[in-house]
Design a protein around this motif. Structure first.
Motif, mmCIF file in Angstrom:
data_model
loop_
_atom_site.group_PDB
_atom_site.id
_atom_site.type_symbol
_atom_site.label_atom_id
_atom_site.label_comp_id
_atom_site.label_asym_id
_atom_site.label_seq_id
_atom_site.Cartn_x
_atom_site.Cartn_y
_atom_site.Cartn_z
ATOM 1 N N ARG A 13 -9.316 -5.203 14.136
ATOM 2 C CA ARG A 13 -9.475 -3.885 13.501
ATOM 3 C C ARG A 13 -8.151 -3.533 12.830
ATOM 4 N NH1 ARG A 13 -12.841 0.713 15.149
ATOM 5 N NH2 ARG A 13 -13.396 -0.641 16.869
ATOM 6 N N VAL A 14 -8.237 -3.175 11.551
ATOM 7 C CA VAL A 14 -7.033 -2.830 10.798
ATOM 8 C C VAL A 14 -7.188 -1.446 10.176
ATOM 9 C CG1 VAL A 14 -6.472 -5.255 10.330
ATOM 10 C CG2 VAL A 14 -7.793 -3.940 8.656
ATOM 11 N N ASP A 15 -6.103 -0.948 9.666
ATOM 12 C CA ASP A 15 -6.061 0.374 9.040
ATOM 13 C C ASP A 15 -7.071 0.448 7.899
ATOM 14 O OD1 ASP A 15 -5.267 2.569 7.291
ATOM 15 O OD2 ASP A 15 -3.413 2.625 8.455
ATOM 16 N N PRO A 16 -7.888 1.496 7.862
ATOM 17 C CA PRO A 16 -8.882 1.630 6.795
ATOM 18 C C PRO A 16 -8.274 1.689 5.397
ATOM 19 C CG PRO A 16 -9.046 3.488 8.353
ATOM 20 C CD PRO A 16 -7.959 2.587 8.832
ATOM 21 N N MET A 17 -7.022 2.045 5.286
ATOM 22 C CA MET A 17 -6.372 2.084 3.967
ATOM 23 C C MET A 17 -6.266 0.685 3.352
ATOM 24 S SD MET A 17 -3.439 4.985 4.508
ATOM 25 C CE MET A 17 -2.920 4.855 2.806
ATOM 26 N N ILE A 21 -7.996 -3.754 -0.456
ATOM 27 C CA ILE A 21 -7.199 -4.931 -0.821
ATOM 28 C C ILE A 21 -7.325 -6.096 0.159
ATOM 29 C CG2 ILE A 21 -5.526 -3.622 -2.164
ATOM 30 C CD1 ILE A 21 -3.661 -3.629 0.273
ATOM 31 N N MET A 22 -8.036 -5.903 1.252
ATOM 32 C CA MET A 22 -8.103 -6.942 2.276
ATOM 33 C C MET A 22 -8.816 -8.200 1.803
ATOM 34 S SD MET A 22 -7.132 -7.971 5.227
ATOM 35 C CE MET A 22 -6.650 -6.636 6.309
ATOM 36 N N ASP A 23 -9.917 -8.067 1.081
ATOM 37 C CA ASP A 23 -10.633 -9.258 0.615
ATOM 38 C C ASP A 23 -9.729 -10.144 -0.236
ATOM 39 O OD1 ASP A 23 -12.976 -8.669 1.949
ATOM 40 O OD2 ASP A 23 -13.973 -7.811 0.190
ATOM 41 N N ARG A 24 -8.985 -9.530 -1.127
ATOM 42 C CA ARG A 24 -8.069 -10.305 -1.987
ATOM 43 C C ARG A 24 -6.983 -10.969 -1.150
ATOM 44 N NH1 ARG A 24 -6.777 -13.720 -5.552
ATOM 45 N NH2 ARG A 24 -4.967 -13.259 -6.816
ATOM 46 N N ALA A 60 1.806 -9.200 9.180
ATOM 47 C CA ALA A 60 2.062 -7.998 9.980
ATOM 48 C C ALA A 60 1.716 -6.741 9.182
ATOM 49 C CB ALA A 60 3.514 -7.960 10.441
ATOM 50 N N ALA A 61 2.042 -6.742 7.904
ATOM 51 C CA ALA A 61 1.749 -5.582 7.058
ATOM 52 C C ALA A 61 0.245 -5.341 6.936
ATOM 53 C CB ALA A 61 2.368 -5.761 5.679
ATOM 54 N N TYR A 62 -0.538 -6.407 7.063
ATOM 55 C CA TYR A 62 -1.989 -6.291 6.974
ATOM 56 C C TYR A 62 -2.635 -6.132 8.349
ATOM 57 C CZ TYR A 62 -2.233 -7.101 1.990
ATOM 58 O OH TYR A 62 -2.130 -6.963 0.630
ATOM 59 N N GLY A 63 -1.830 -5.977 9.377
ATOM 60 C CA GLY A 63 -2.350 -5.722 10.719
ATOM 61 C C GLY A 63 -2.857 -6.950 11.450
#
Length: 111
Positions: A13-17, A21-24, A60-63
């Motif tokens: 689970r990561v930040d909804p913000m 950009i997560m898929d990319r 780490a920045a992407y959780g």
């Protein structure tokens, strides 16, 4: 371990913000997995260390804490010229990326 256990999804689970950009990011990460495999095949330890450093810097920045931790280990192994250790970590990362399922949301408080 049975085949079913090996294919159990890794849910993070990561930040909804991060959702837009997560898929990319994951697409880039999967491409980097191929780059890692090619660098390992060529025993190009400096390139392995460079790719691992990039992954470490972004994971780490992407959780993705486990990805960050393993990228740190990979970078250290590549710098130390530990080909077998690098191969083991890359195999772990291949499996991790295959099984990764990202969800978005904040952790619920237990209180």
């Amino acid at each position: 371990m049975s085949g079913d256990e090996e294919r159990t999804p890794i849910r993070v689970r990561v930040d909804p913000m991060l959702e837009p950009i997560m898929d990319r990011y994951l697409e880039i990460r999967r491409r980097e997995q191929k780059d890692l495999a090619n660098a390992l095949a060529a025993e190009d330890m400096p390139l392995l260390a460079e790719i691992a450093h990039r992954i470490k810097g972004s994971a780490a920045a992407y959780g993705l804490k486990e990805l960050d931790r393993k990228a740190r280990e990979l970078e250290q192994a590549a710098v130390a010229q530990e080909v077998k250790t690098c191969a083991e970590i890359i195999a772990f990362l291949d499996d991790y990326m295959d099984r990764l399922e990202v969800t978005f949301g904040h952790k619920r408080s237990s209180t």
